[in-house]
Design a protein around this motif. Structure first.
Motif, PDB file in Angstrom:
ATOM      1  N   UNK A 214       0.821  -1.216   0.000  1.00 31.39           N
ATOM      2  CA  UNK A 214       0.000   0.000   0.000  1.00 31.39           C
ATOM      3  C   UNK A 214       0.854   1.265   0.000  1.00 31.39           C
ATOM      4  N   UNK A 215       0.223   2.354  -0.332  1.00 30.47           N
ATOM      5  CA  UNK A 215       0.851   3.656  -0.072  1.00 30.47           C
ATOM      6  C   UNK A 215       0.919   3.806   1.443  1.00 30.47           C
ATOM      7  N   UNK A 216       2.107   4.101   1.957  1.00 34.82           N
ATOM      8  CA  UNK A 216       2.285   4.096   3.406  1.00 34.82           C
ATOM      9  C   UNK A 216       3.360   5.099   3.795  1.00 34.82           C
ATOM     10  N   UNK A 217       3.006   6.032   4.675  1.00 37.10           N
ATOM     11  CA  UNK A 217       3.935   7.099   5.072  1.00 37.10           C
ATOM     12  C   UNK A 217       5.182   6.515   5.733  1.00 37.10           C
ATOM     13  N   UNK A 218       5.019   5.523   6.607  1.00 40.75           N
ATOM     14  CA  UNK A 218       6.159   4.927   7.314  1.00 40.75           C
ATOM     15  C   UNK A 218       7.142   4.278   6.332  1.00 40.75           C
ATOM     16  N   UNK A 219       6.606   3.684   5.299  1.00 36.39           N
ATOM     17  CA  UNK A 219       7.424   3.060   4.263  1.00 36.39           C
ATOM     18  C   UNK A 219       8.269   4.108   3.552  1.00 36.39           C
ATOM     19  N   UNK A 220       7.682   5.266   3.319  1.00 39.89           N
ATOM     20  CA  UNK A 220       8.395   6.355   2.648  1.00 39.89           C
ATOM     21  C   UNK A 220       9.424   7.017   3.567  1.00 39.89           C
ATOM     22  N   UNK A 221       9.151   7.027   4.870  1.00 37.34           N
ATOM     23  CA  UNK A 221      10.050   7.683   5.829  1.00 37.34           C
ATOM     24  C   UNK A 221      11.281   6.839   6.164  1.00 37.34           C
ATOM     25  N   UNK A 222      11.113   5.526   6.164  1.00 38.65           N
ATOM     26  CA  UNK A 222      12.155   4.623   6.672  1.00 38.65           C
ATOM     27  C   UNK A 222      13.540   4.838   6.048  1.00 38.65           C
ATOM     28  N   UNK A 223      13.661   5.041   4.699  1.00 39.89           N
ATOM     29  CA  UNK A 223      15.004   5.201   4.117  1.00 39.89           C
ATOM     30  C   UNK A 223      15.787   6.374   4.693  1.00 39.89           C
ATOM     31  N   UNK A 225      15.953   7.215   7.627  1.00 40.08           N
ATOM     32  CA  UNK A 225      16.520   6.770   8.899  1.00 40.08           C
ATOM     33  C   UNK A 225      17.511   5.615   8.699  1.00 40.08           C
ATOM     34  N   UNK A 226      17.775   5.284   7.421  1.00 42.69           N
ATOM     35  CA  UNK A 226      18.744   4.247   7.105  1.00 42.69           C
ATOM     36  C   UNK A 226      18.366   2.881   7.625  1.00 42.69           C
ATOM     37  N   UNK A 227      17.069   2.560   7.550  1.00 41.88           N
ATOM     38  CA  UNK A 227      16.614   1.271   8.076  1.00 41.88           C
ATOM     39  C   UNK A 227      15.428   0.762   7.271  1.00 41.88           C
ATOM     40  N   UNK A 228      15.304  -0.557   7.107  1.00 45.09           N
ATOM     41  CA  UNK A 228      14.074  -1.123   6.544  1.00 45.09           C
ATOM     42  C   UNK A 228      12.898  -0.778   7.437  1.00 45.09           C
ATOM     43  N   UNK A 229      11.700  -0.755   6.862  1.00 42.65           N
ATOM     44  CA  UNK A 229      10.534  -0.278   7.601  1.00 42.65           C
ATOM     45  C   UNK A 229      10.232  -1.147   8.818  1.00 42.65           C
ATOM     46  N   UNK A 230      10.571  -2.441   8.781  1.00 44.39           N
ATOM     47  CA  UNK A 230      10.241  -3.293   9.928  1.00 44.39           C
ATOM     48  C   UNK A 230      11.049  -2.919  11.171  1.00 44.39           C
ATOM     49  N   UNK A 231      12.176  -2.236  10.977  1.00 44.92           N
ATOM     50  CA  UNK A 231      12.970  -1.769  12.122  1.00 44.92           C
ATOM     51  C   UNK A 231      12.695  -0.298  12.422  1.00 44.92           C
ATOM     52  N   UNK A 232      11.926   0.331  11.578  1.00 46.15           N
ATOM     53  CA  UNK A 232      11.524   1.722  11.799  1.00 46.15           C
ATOM     54  C   UNK A 232      10.144   1.777  12.442  1.00 46.15           C
ATOM     55  N   UNK A 233       9.209   0.990  11.908  1.00 49.28           N
ATOM     56  CA  UNK A 233       7.871   0.895  12.502  1.00 49.28           C
ATOM     57  C   UNK A 233       7.275  -0.467  12.128  1.00 49.28           C
ATOM     58  N   UNK A 234       7.509  -1.444  12.981  1.00 50.74           N
ATOM     59  CA  UNK A 234       7.108  -2.822  12.685  1.00 50.74           C
ATOM     60  C   UNK A 234       5.603  -2.979  12.553  1.00 50.74           C
ATOM     61  N   UNK A 235       4.849  -2.096  13.209  1.00 47.57           N
ATOM     62  CA  UNK A 235       3.390  -2.234  13.197  1.00 47.57           C
ATOM     63  C   UNK A 235       2.742  -1.567  11.987  1.00 47.57           C
ATOM     64  N   UNK A 236       3.526  -0.907  11.145  1.00 45.19           N
ATOM     65  CA  UNK A 236       2.964  -0.180  10.000  1.00 45.19           C
ATOM     66  C   UNK A 236       2.425  -1.151   8.953  1.00 45.19           C
ATOM     67  N   UNK A 237       1.497  -0.658   8.132  1.00 45.38           N
ATOM     68  CA  UNK A 237       0.925  -1.512   7.079  1.00 45.38           C
ATOM     69  C   UNK A 237       1.988  -1.896   6.058  1.00 45.38           C
ATOM     70  N   UNK A 238       2.957  -1.011   5.825  1.00 50.53           N
ATOM     71  CA  UNK A 238       4.038  -1.315   4.888  1.00 50.53           C
ATOM     72  C   UNK A 238       4.893  -2.462   5.379  1.00 50.53           C
ATOM     73  N   UNK A 239       5.233  -2.454   6.655  1.00 49.05           N
ATOM     74  CA  UNK A 239       6.032  -3.525   7.240  1.00 49.05           C
ATOM     75  C   UNK A 239       5.307  -4.864   7.154  1.00 49.05           C
TER      76      UNK A 239
END
Length: 261
Positions: A214-223, A225-239
């Motif tokens: 999905x389109x997901x803000x957390x997915x877009x933010x994660x890079x 922070x130099x981290x895959x989204x699961x280590x940035x926000x594991x509960x996000x829909x992108x993760x």
């Protein structure tokens, strides 16, 4: 023996690098041994893995052009818990240098042979164009995962990519196949996205992953922070979506292995 999957689309901005980084991290989280190869001179997959592309000792350039040992090029310590072959601006020169080399299309395939049995999956993040680096990726790969947005122009780009794959099968890799088509940046409220999605399923059938990114803000933010989204926000829909994709890729691989044996 690792399954080598090239993540490719000649159209830019479709989520190739996002998919490469987050699928690699999700696979590593399932305790698979994973190598991610960044073949894009922009080095976005490198930075998204928490590795500084400006300070990395060796890149994919050194592997392809200088013929450094593959073990000397692999970065073991990434924020995604997978191994990495990094890229930066130097990789731009690799294409020019490779033009002078014999069997230049299979340079990557030969370089990976010593380590293929050390991994379960090797993912290759390809540049957004059909150049010698992309040809090397496709020559080395067992299959191609195609991320695409559900929009009209993306369908045209997919047709061009399929034509390219057919030509490469004839020339450099007779075993190359489509791993799957991944719908990215998907918004179910968009009528065109739903129409294109249906066309994809009608034309490619089970090659289209059930998982949708999905389109997901957390997915877009994660890079950033130099981290895959699961280590940035594991509960996000992108993760959750990339973890689901990893499960789907694993199931397909196991089914293919069972059929082959």
């Amino acid at each position: 023996m690792a399954r080598v999957i090239a993540i490719a689309n000649q159209k830019g901005g479709v989520g190739k690098t996002t998919t490469a980084v987050n699928l690699a991290a999700s696979m590593a989280a399932t305790r698979r041994k994973v190598l991610l190869i960044d073949l894009d001179p922009q080095g976005n997959a490198t930075m998204g893995s928490g590795v500084d592309k400006y300070n990395v000792e060796n890149t994919i350039y050194n592997l392809l052009v200088d013929e450094k040992k593959v073990e000397d090029v692999i970065v073991r310590d990434t924020d995604g818990k997978y191994d990495l072959m990094a890229a930066n601006g130097d990789v731009t020169a690799a294409e020019i240098k490779l033009m002078e080399v014999f069997s230049r299309e299979t340079r990557l395939r030969r370089a990976l042979e010593p380590v293929r049995d050390q991994y379960d999956f090797i993912f290759i993040d390809c540049p957004p164009s059909l150049n010698l680096l992309t040809v090397n990726a496709m020559a080395a790969a067992d299959s191609i995962l195609v991320p695409m947005q559900c929009e009209y122009y993306a369908l045209e780009g997919l047709t061009a990519l399929m034509d390219t794959i057919e030509q490469l099968v004839d020339v450099v890799n007779p075993d190359l196949s489509i791993e799957g088509i991944l719908r990215t940046m998907y918004d179910p409220r968009n009528r065109l996205a739903n129409d294109v999605s249906e066309q994809l399923k009608n034309h490619f059938g089970n090659k289209v992953y059930r998982t949708v990114i999905p389109r997901n803000v957390r997915l877009a933010e994660a890079p950033s922070f130099g981290a895959p989204v699961m280590y940035y926000d594991k509960s996000s829909t992108g993760s959750k979506a990339y973890l689901a994709l990893a499960g789907e890729v694993i199931r397909r691989t196991e089914q293919d292995s069972a059929q082959a044996s």
